[in-house]
Design a protein around this motif. Structure first.
Motif, PDB file in Angstrom:
ATOM      1  N   PHE A 160       0.848  -1.186   0.000  1.00 49.30           N
ATOM      2  CA  PHE A 160       0.000   0.000   0.000  1.00 49.30           C
ATOM      3  C   PHE A 160       0.882   1.235   0.000  1.00 49.30           C
ATOM      4  O   PHE A 160       1.805   1.359   0.795  1.00 49.30           O
ATOM      5  CB  PHE A 160      -0.912   0.012   1.232  1.00 49.30           C
ATOM      6  N   LEU A 161       0.609   2.177  -0.915  1.00 48.75           N
ATOM      7  CA  LEU A 161       1.410   3.391  -1.013  1.00 48.75           C
ATOM      8  C   LEU A 161       0.733   4.593  -0.363  1.00 48.75           C
ATOM      9  O   LEU A 161       1.272   5.199   0.550  1.00 48.75           O
ATOM     10  CB  LEU A 161       1.731   3.711  -2.479  1.00 48.75           C
ATOM     11  N   PHE A 162      -0.467   4.949  -0.860  1.00 48.08           N
ATOM     12  CA  PHE A 162      -1.119   6.137  -0.299  1.00 48.08           C
ATOM     13  C   PHE A 162      -2.610   6.125  -0.574  1.00 48.08           C
ATOM     14  O   PHE A 162      -3.113   5.390  -1.416  1.00 48.08           O
ATOM     15  CB  PHE A 162      -0.488   7.434  -0.824  1.00 48.08           C
ATOM     16  N   HIS A 163      -3.316   6.994   0.139  1.00 47.86           N
ATOM     17  CA  HIS A 163      -4.760   7.177   0.074  1.00 47.86           C
ATOM     18  C   HIS A 163      -5.010   8.495  -0.644  1.00 47.86           C
ATOM     19  O   HIS A 163      -4.472   9.517  -0.258  1.00 47.86           O
ATOM     20  CB  HIS A 163      -5.272   7.238   1.519  1.00 47.86           C
TER      21      HIS A 163
ATOM     22  N   MET B 165      -9.827   6.722  -3.314  1.00 42.32           N
ATOM     23  CA  MET B 165      -9.035   5.722  -4.038  1.00 42.32           C
ATOM     24  C   MET B 165      -7.787   5.359  -3.230  1.00 42.32           C
ATOM     25  O   MET B 165      -7.214   6.201  -2.543  1.00 42.32           O
ATOM     26  CB  MET B 165      -8.608   6.247  -5.410  1.00 42.32           C
ATOM     27  N   LEU B 166      -7.395   4.093  -3.324  1.00 41.70           N
ATOM     28  CA  LEU B 166      -6.189   3.600  -2.659  1.00 41.70           C
ATOM     29  C   LEU B 166      -5.202   3.175  -3.740  1.00 41.70           C
ATOM     30  O   LEU B 166      -5.593   2.533  -4.707  1.00 41.70           O
ATOM     31  CB  LEU B 166      -6.522   2.398  -1.768  1.00 41.70           C
ATOM     32  N   THR B 167      -3.938   3.525  -3.567  1.00 40.57           N
ATOM     33  CA  THR B 167      -2.921   3.172  -4.559  1.00 40.57           C
ATOM     34  C   THR B 167      -1.995   2.112  -3.976  1.00 40.57           C
ATOM     35  O   THR B 167      -1.457   2.271  -2.879  1.00 40.57           O
ATOM     36  CB  THR B 167      -2.120   4.414  -4.989  1.00 40.57           C
ATOM     37  N   PHE B 168      -1.822   1.032  -4.746  1.00 36.96           N
ATOM     38  CA  PHE B 168      -0.967  -0.086  -4.367  1.00 36.96           C
ATOM     39  C   PHE B 168       0.122  -0.264  -5.418  1.00 36.96           C
ATOM     40  O   PHE B 168      -0.068   0.102  -6.577  1.00 36.96           O
ATOM     41  CB  PHE B 168      -1.787  -1.382  -4.279  1.00 36.96           C
ATOM     42  N   MET B 169       1.240  -0.870  -5.008  1.00 34.66           N
ATOM     43  CA  MET B 169       2.343  -1.134  -5.937  1.00 34.66           C
ATOM     44  C   MET B 169       2.615  -2.634  -5.963  1.00 34.66           C
ATOM     45  O   MET B 169       2.726  -3.274  -4.913  1.00 34.66           O
ATOM     46  CB  MET B 169       3.603  -0.393  -5.478  1.00 34.66           C
TER      47      MET B 169
ATOM     48  N   ASN C  82       6.968  -6.037 -10.176  1.00 27.30           N
ATOM     49  CA  ASN C  82       7.348  -5.188 -11.303  1.00 27.30           C
ATOM     50  C   ASN C  82       7.174  -3.690 -11.026  1.00 27.30           C
ATOM     51  O   ASN C  82       7.335  -2.879 -11.925  1.00 27.30           O
ATOM     52  CB  ASN C  82       6.559  -5.583 -12.557  1.00 27.30           C
ATOM     53  N   TYR C  83       6.807  -3.320  -9.802  1.00 27.15           N
ATOM     54  CA  TYR C  83       6.684  -1.928  -9.350  1.00 27.15           C
ATOM     55  C   TYR C  83       5.603  -1.122 -10.070  1.00 27.15           C
ATOM     56  O   TYR C  83       5.595   0.088 -10.018  1.00 27.15           O
ATOM     57  CB  TYR C  83       8.039  -1.197  -9.421  1.00 27.15           C
ATOM     58  N   GLU C  84       4.673  -1.805 -10.750  1.00 26.06           N
ATOM     59  CA  GLU C  84       3.553  -1.104 -11.375  1.00 26.06           C
ATOM     60  C   GLU C  84       2.574  -0.681 -10.285  1.00 26.06           C
ATOM     61  O   GLU C  84       2.396  -1.378  -9.296  1.00 26.06           O
ATOM     62  CB  GLU C  84       2.828  -2.017 -12.375  1.00 26.06           C
ATOM     63  N   GLN C  85       1.927   0.474 -10.486  1.00 26.39           N
ATOM     64  CA  GLN C  85       0.967   0.960  -9.506  1.00 26.39           C
ATOM     65  C   GLN C  85      -0.452   0.740  -9.998  1.00 26.39           C
ATOM     66  O   GLN C  85      -0.714   0.804 -11.198  1.00 26.39           O
ATOM     67  CB  GLN C  85       1.192   2.443  -9.217  1.00 26.39           C
ATOM     68  N   ILE C  86      -1.359   0.480  -9.053  1.00 29.26           N
ATOM     69  CA  ILE C  86      -2.763   0.273  -9.368  1.00 29.26           C
ATOM     70  C   ILE C  86      -3.596   1.013  -8.330  1.00 29.26           C
ATOM     71  O   ILE C  86      -3.255   1.017  -7.153  1.00 29.26           O
ATOM     72  CB  ILE C  86      -3.100  -1.235  -9.409  1.00 29.26           C
ATOM     73  N   SER C  87      -4.658   1.691  -8.776  1.00 28.77           N
ATOM     74  CA  SER C  87      -5.559   2.393  -7.857  1.00 28.77           C
ATOM     75  C   SER C  87      -6.891   1.657  -7.807  1.00 28.77           C
ATOM     76  O   SER C  87      -7.430   1.272  -8.847  1.00 28.77           O
ATOM     77  CB  SER C  87      -5.795   3.827  -8.327  1.00 28.77           C
TER      78      SER C  87
END
Length: 187
Positions: free
Chosen positions: A73-76, A80-84, A88-93
């Protein structure tokens, strides 16, 4: 993989009426008349609907296997919540309501497991237990010495839990994420 309707267990993911459902609660019932059945409370993993269904032993359902991947989990950001992806370090919200009540315990940098169905994220699993700090705790009522007496306390993330009388504000505790219960004092 096909399984009998009476073999469904909580946490199983099944395909039912064209949707993907997670069994939340089950109750085996054996009425005086007629055959036994399994009463299953299910939650749709795509749109969040809930339903109760009775499965008889003769009925079969398709059990679904989900792919799991490790994410961080990266940030709120708003709702929406952003995960990595840790590979492969791709981000998804994803929408915050995908986590339900467990989202209150999400912390920056927390490792989570994302469940994917056909490469589409449908659920996020947090660790079963997390550490949190008590910000407020009610005073102990004098004379309340029963061993099962617990008092309400507020955690740093805004969640209220019941804690033993000896726990005070500023104490770090371990909390069960899904039951919202005090487990033990943090080390």
């Amino acid at each position: 993989m096909k399984i009998s309707g009476v073999d469904i267990r909580p946490g199983n993911i099944i395909e039912y009426e064209g949707g993907i459902w997670r069994a939340v609660k089950i109750q085996h019932t054996q009425p005086g008349k007629g055959g036994a059945y399994m009463q299953v409370e299910m939650k749709n993993l795509i749109d969040g609907r809930k339903t109760n269904v009775r499965f008889r032993s003769a009925e079969t359902v398709e059990r679904v296997r989900l792919d799991t991947k490790d994410f961080q989990f990266l940030f709120h950001d708003g709702d929406m919540l952003t995960f990595m992806d840790k590979d492969n370090y791709e981000q998804i919200s994803l929408p915050a309501d995908l986590l339900g009540d467990a989202g209150d315990f999400l912390q920056d940098g927390m490792d989570v497991i994302m469940e994917l169905y056909n490469e589409r994220p449908i659920s996020v699993q947090l660790p079963d237990q997390v550490e949190a700090t008590i910000t407020e705790a009610d005073a102990v009522v004098k004379g309340q010495t029963a061993s099962s007496s617990y008092k309400p306390a507020m955690l740093d993330n805004g969640v209220k839990v019941l804690v033993p009388p000896h726990i005070t504000a500023g104490t770090r505790i371990v909390v069960d994420v899904y039951n919202r219960e005090y487990v033990r004092r943090a080390d």
